[in-house]
Write a protein that holds these residues in place. Structure first.
Motif, PDB file in Angstrom:
ATOM      1  N   PHE A   4      31.655  47.894  21.714  1.00  0.00           N
ATOM      2  CA  PHE A   4      30.606  48.642  21.025  1.00  0.00           C
ATOM      3  C   PHE A   4      29.283  47.939  21.279  1.00  0.00           C
ATOM      4  CE2 PHE A   4      34.199  50.214  18.457  1.00  0.00           C
ATOM      5  CZ  PHE A   4      33.998  51.554  18.724  1.00  0.00           C
ATOM      6  N   GLY A   5      28.257  48.730  21.491  1.00  0.00           N
ATOM      7  CA  GLY A   5      26.951  48.139  21.763  1.00  0.00           C
ATOM      8  C   GLY A   5      26.725  47.909  23.241  1.00  0.00           C
ATOM      9  N   LYS A   6      27.729  48.238  24.077  1.00  0.00           N
ATOM     10  CA  LYS A   6      27.534  48.107  25.527  1.00  0.00           C
ATOM     11  C   LYS A   6      27.732  49.482  26.147  1.00  0.00           C
ATOM     12  CE  LYS A   6      28.611  43.286  26.140  1.00  0.00           C
ATOM     13  NZ  LYS A   6      29.432  42.307  26.806  1.00  0.00           N
ATOM     14  N   LEU A   7      26.933  49.764  27.129  1.00  0.00           N
ATOM     15  CA  LEU A   7      27.025  51.077  27.774  1.00  0.00           C
ATOM     16  C   LEU A   7      27.915  50.995  29.004  1.00  0.00           C
ATOM     17  CD1 LEU A   7      23.289  52.142  27.574  1.00  0.00           C
ATOM     18  CD2 LEU A   7      25.154  53.139  26.325  1.00  0.00           C
ATOM     19  N   PRO A   8      28.641  52.085  29.301  1.00  0.00           N
ATOM     20  CA  PRO A   8      29.455  52.081  30.527  1.00  0.00           C
ATOM     21  C   PRO A   8      28.542  52.264  31.728  1.00  0.00           C
ATOM     22  CG  PRO A   8      29.506  54.234  29.507  1.00  0.00           C
ATOM     23  CD  PRO A   8      28.693  53.375  28.601  1.00  0.00           C
ATOM     24  N   PHE A   9      29.054  51.965  32.902  1.00  0.00           N
ATOM     25  CA  PHE A   9      28.220  52.107  34.101  1.00  0.00           C
ATOM     26  C   PHE A   9      29.090  52.355  35.312  1.00  0.00           C
ATOM     27  CE2 PHE A   9      25.631  50.840  37.666  1.00  0.00           C
ATOM     28  CZ  PHE A   9      24.385  51.346  37.321  1.00  0.00           C
ATOM     29  N   GLY A  10      28.567  53.158  36.235  1.00  0.00           N
ATOM     30  CA  GLY A  10      29.270  53.351  37.516  1.00  0.00           C
ATOM     31  C   GLY A  10      29.758  54.765  37.698  1.00  0.00           C
ATOM     32  N   ALA A  11      30.162  55.064  38.923  1.00  0.00           N
ATOM     33  CA  ALA A  11      30.651  56.405  39.249  1.00  0.00           C
ATOM     34  C   ALA A  11      32.167  56.451  39.106  1.00  0.00           C
ATOM     35  CB  ALA A  11      30.247  56.757  40.674  1.00  0.00           C
ATOM     36  N   CYS A  12      32.679  57.594  38.614  1.00  0.00           N
ATOM     37  CA  CYS A  12      34.141  57.752  38.442  1.00  0.00           C
ATOM     38  C   CYS A  12      34.825  58.041  39.770  1.00  0.00           C
ATOM     39  CB  CYS A  12      34.431  58.892  37.476  1.00  0.00           C
ATOM     40  SG  CYS A  12      33.770  58.575  35.858  1.00  0.00           S
TER      41      CYS A  12
END
Length: 989
Positions: free
Chosen positions: A264-272
């Motif tokens: 929590f408090g961190k955003l996901p990143f990158g392409a699926c």
């Protein structure tokens, strides 16, 4: 007579052949356009530099003409170049062939990666195209094609234009053009063949050479040698599944904020999915001569490994699904929802009956009773929590949008002080995940009007974002918000400060929601200090010594609303302990009579300086140090004053509207001045209470020193003495300060009516929070989410170090700060920002994908690693990248290995067994000679083959001028095109 008149009637049947036909009008329009664009005569430019077609700037201008009622668009395409100095060259240029004919032979720009198709086929730097204006229109019949071509030929002849002129025929998708270029005594015809299937005899170089030679029909024997440039393109598709490193987040691991998933408090990143779908390798033989190389239907010397030039381009996946982009987009969608929290969670949650409702309604009355049981058991929050347990029974646990584990994890993340038994009093929280507070990244919230990245508001935005995406969507958002509002009420009731908020008044640079939470914290702080004051001290005379300047500048200085800031206000130095002797919530001023009686005065007296000197001083903070009272020489004491009420931006706006509505009349101005001087009056009353016998001059000397003017004068005895008086503005009749001073009574701050009613303000904030719909909430928090997304993108980019992405991020930041700084930005502009962030995310994902595929991390030699990283970054930014060392360079060997592995997979039935680890693969390949023997199946058949054949021969007779001839051909699986430019001498023909 009758016989005479008959011939006369025939006069009316004479046809006027001087009238221009539609065809002639069309030709004149073409000539007119060519004249307007100044394309007349010969203009020779500099020889073309290598790569100028890609790196240079292409421009175009268009016009529209019609043939009868059929509309054509005329477009001039040209490469922007510096003008050349023509002086003294005019005589020499008379017999020079046109620029475009010379360009046919130029070899510096064969196979440009990004250019108009005619530039690729003929190598032209300038040309004009006439095409049907409507996209669906097409010139299909042969007679119409010939008519257009003859029109072009006449227009070129009449105007002396030496720029090639093309006409587009057939359907637009076929890209078929015929054209002509004329010069002094020379002409080039541009012709084209376009077929769906390649005829067998033309699938190789020898067949194409036969066509070229027969088309030239050169009378010379032997024919001058033909220059050849060849490019084969190989496509690599079976590569993404083995080298794509991105893992989708594990949703089960999210609970408890485990490292396996997303905290929590961190955003996901990158392409699926892999953002790079294909790799195209172009192997080029730029300068070959006929006879050097063999390429026929039996045997070919064209081995890609031996090609002197290799260049690579990557094909990007169309709009790859990106986690961060989806995350922010989904949150933005909430802004368009209309439902309230009640409607989302179901009204039954609040429609309780009997005793349960009684618990809540009697909560306040129970709180006011003498508490025989501990206060925390009687708080409103406790009542609400009890009711909530019953509500849950009604609703059923399975209907609850958020399960308890997730909810508890989030609440602990938002309120870390709740872990200890007694919440901490800290008002700021810092975490290693956030940038340090003095950094540029941290201060982005000023530009975006969001909230600091270590604040509660920012964390709340991220949690709501995550819940919306993974845990129950809109219902989950409404549920968490409801819990958050209850937590705020609980903290207000129990005097627990809210963590993650900077102390002090609301920061107007932040979003309104953040300001509201800061306002609530101010209320809790005041209430807490008052309650503690009641417990600790029953006496009024608590002495506090504070260091610091003794001055106090006026907040509102009467009608002209001027501010004096000569001296610090010393707000910190206010003793809350002296607010201790009243049990009431509100501090009402005593009436004149009571006040004066209490101080041993007669009820009728006003209380001038002498009478006031008999009063007992109250509410003193500390002695000024230098100043003494003018009338009795007593030291001047700085009083305990009330702090001005903190305000959020909506309250300030409200207040300014009220003041504006009072109008410009004298009465309105007076009322406005009184409203603005509430703080001034309070400070005067505190000053009078602390300094009995003081005058307005004394107050002004402390509060606004600039308004007390001192001059050196010589008295009767001849001594130099200081004489002081009030400034001119203080002496204006019916001055607000004088009026306020006369009405002010000597009342210490603790007995005054509060300037800031924390109870009322806190209830207003809590009500404001409770009525927010999820859509309103998303609007408030969207700047925080965009702020977080940009920080995430910056963090990820710093790992990859892509210079072009750095520039784009700067542009996004400046664009976002313009959009978000105004209230209620347009949805379209917000969507633009989110789209830009997604594009940057895709760019970074592409960089990672390529780095993984080319194994930049596995390079042992530093130099090779740097070269590979440079190569990868060029692949992202440029349309086509030259591979240093071709097939023998480091990047070339990796590309060869990728093709080998892909070929193995297609040839072998057991794919997994056929995969050789890349390191072993390089060892296995051995020397270039060994590779050469095995390379027959290393590459798939080329997806496209391009040939450019050039020569200079005299046409149509042996004694004609030798002119450039060129033919371009491209062969793919479903396409065969020949584009020829054949020049002939027209001097005697």
């Amino acid at each position: 007579m009758a016989a005479d008149s008959e011939p006369e009637s025939e006069v009316f049947e004479i046809t006027d052949f001087t009238t221009a036909s539609e065809w002639e009008r069309f030709i004149s329009k073409v000539e007119e356009v060519l004249n307007d664009w100044k394309l007349i005569g010969n203009s020779l430019g500099k020889p073309l530099e290598k790569g100028i077609f890609t790196s240079g700037t292409w421009e175009e201008k268009s016009d529209e003409i019609s043939f009868a009622d059929f509309k054509f668009s005329v477009t001039h395409h040209y490469l922007v170049q510096e003008s050349t100095d023509k002086e003294g060259k005019d005589e020499l240029l008379e017999d020079v062939i046109p620029q475009s004919m010379q360009d046919l032979l130029c070899m510096n720009n064969d196979f440009p990666p990004r250019a108009h198709c005619l530039v690729r086929w003929y190598g032209l730097r300038e040309f004009v195209v006439i095409a049907p204006a409507a996209h669906s229109d097409a010139v299909l019949s042969e007679s119409k094609c010939n008519l257009l071509l003859s029109s072009v030929s006449i227009a070129l002849g009449n105007t002396g234009c030496q720029v090639p002129l093309f006409v587009q025929i057939h359907h637009k998708w076929r890209r078929t053009y015929v054209g002509e270029c004329q010069g002094p005594g020379v002409r080039t015809d541009f012709e084209m063949v376009h077929l769906r299937k390649v005829p067998n005899q033309y699938t190789h170089l020898s067949g194409l050479l036969d066509i070229f030679k027969s088309k030239i029909g050169c009378p010379l024997t032997p024919l001058p040698p033909v220059n050849i440039a060849i490019r084969f393109t190989y496509v690599l598709q079976d590569w993404q599944q083995y080298f794509w490193p991105q893992q989708p987040p594990d949703i089960d691991a999210l609970v408890g904020g485990e490292v396996g998933g997303l905290e929590f408090g961190k955003l996901p990143f990158g392409a699926c999915e892999d953002p790079i779908s294909e790799l195209h390798l172009a192997t080029t033989w730029p300068h070959l001569t006929e006879g050097i190389i063999v390429d026929n239907d039996v045997y070919s010397d064209l081995d890609p490994i031996q090609a002197p030039h290799w260049s690579v381009r990557v094909r990007k996946a169309e709009n790859p699904q990106c986690l961060l982009g989806d995350f922010v987009t989904e949150f933005f969608k909430i802004c368009r929802r209309k439902e309230s929290t009640d409607e989302i969670l179901g009204r039954s949650a609040f429609e309780e009956e009997g005793k349960e409702t009684a618990d809540i309604t009697h909560a306040l009355s129970k709180l006011t009773e003498p508490a025989s049981v501990p206060i925390h058991k009687l708080s409103v929050s406790n009542m609400v929590h009890t009711a909530k347990k019953k509500i849950r029974k009604h609703r059923g646990v399975e209907e609850s949008p958020l399960n308890n584990d997730v909810l508890n994890t989030i609440l602990l993340f938002l309120f870390p002080d709740a872990v200890s038994e007694k919440p901490l009093d800290v008002t700021t929280s810092t975490d290693n995940n956030y940038p340090p507070s003095e950094s540029e990244d941290y201060n982005l919230y000023n530009q975006f009007k969001s909230a600091p990245s270590d604040s509660l508001t920012y964390k709340l935005a991220l949690c709501l974002c995550m819940i919306n995406f993974y845990h129950g969507g809109l219902k989950g958002v409404a549920h968490l918000w409801q819990e958050f509002v209850l937590e705020m009420r609980f903290r207000w009731e129990n005097n627990f400060l809210i963590p993650g908020l900077a102390s002090g008044p609301p920061d107007l640079r932040c979003c309104l929601l953040h300001q509201k939470l800061q306002m609530l914290n101010c209320c809790i702080e005041r209430k807490k200090a008052r309650d503690e004051g009641k417990k600790t001290s029953a006496s009024d005379n608590v002495t506090n010594i504070y260091p610091g300047d003794a001055g106090k500048a006026g907040d509102q200085l009467g009608p002209d609303n001027l501010k004096e800031t000569d001296k610090d206000k010393g707000e910190v130095a206010k003793s809350w302990d002296s607010w201790s002797d009243s049990e009431e919530e509100f501090f009402e001023c005593l009436s004149d009579t009571e006040e004066l009686k209490g101080n041993g005065q007669e009820s009728g007296k006003k209380g001038g300086p002498k009478e006031m000197a008999n009063l007992r001083p109250e509410g003193r903070l500390y002695q000024h140090g230098k100043l003494t009272l003018l009338h009795n020489g007593e030291p001047l004491y700085i009083p305990v004053t009330q702090e001005p009420a903190p305000m959020t931006e909506d309250l300030l706006e409200e207040q300014s509207e009220v003041l504006a509505k009072l109008g410009t009349s004298a009465e309105g101005a007076h009322l406005r001045a009184r409203m603005q001087s509430a703080c001034l009056l309070s400070d005067m009353e505190s000053f009078k209470a602390a300094n009995p016998g003081c005058s307005l001059e004394d107050f002004v000397r402390w509060y606004s020193p600039r308004d007390y003017i001192e001059e050196e004068v010589i008295d009767e005895k001849g001594n130099v003495v200081l004489k002081g008086e009030l400034s001119a503005r203080m002496k204006i009749p019916s001055n607000m300060w004088v009026e306020a001073w006369e009405t002010a009574k000597p009342v210490p701050a603790r007995r005054q009516r509060r300037l800031f009613d924390d109870t009322r303000e806190a209830e207003k904030v809590l009500h404001y929070l409770a009525i927010q719909k999820p859509a309103d909430l998303a609007r408030h928090l969207l700047p925080c989410v965009i702020h977080a997304a940009i920080l995430k993108v910056k963090e990820e980019e710093s790992l990859e170090n892509i210079s072009s992405v750095k520039k784009i991020i700067k542009q996004i930041i400046s664009h976002s700060s313009k959009v978000l700084h105004f209230p209620n930005p347009e949805d379209k502009k917000l969507e633009e920002i989110i789209h830009q962030i997604t594009n940057v995310e895709a760019l970074i994902a592409r960089a990672r994908s390529l780095k993984a595929k080319f194994g930049t991390e596995k390079c042992e030699q530093e130099e090779e690693k740097e070269d590979l990283e440079r190569f990868v970054s060029c692949l992202l930014e440029q349309p086509e990248v030259l591979v240093t060392g071709a097939g023998r360079g480091h990047a070339g060997r990796i590309i060869h290995k990728l093709f080998v592995n892909a070929q193995r997979l297609t040839e072998s039935s057991d794919e997994a067994a056929a995969m050789t680890p890349p390191e072993e693969e390089l060892k296995r390949m051995g020397s270039p000679e060994e590779r050469r023997q095995n390379s027959v199946s290393d590459f798939p058949p080329p997806a496209g083959r391009e040939f450019i054949l050039r020569t200079t021969v005299p046409r149509p007779a042996p004694y004609s001028k030798a002119l450039p001839q060129r033919m371009y051909s491209v062969l793919t699986k479903e396409d065969f095109r020949l584009a020829g430019a054949f020049s002939s001498d027209t001097s005697f023909f």
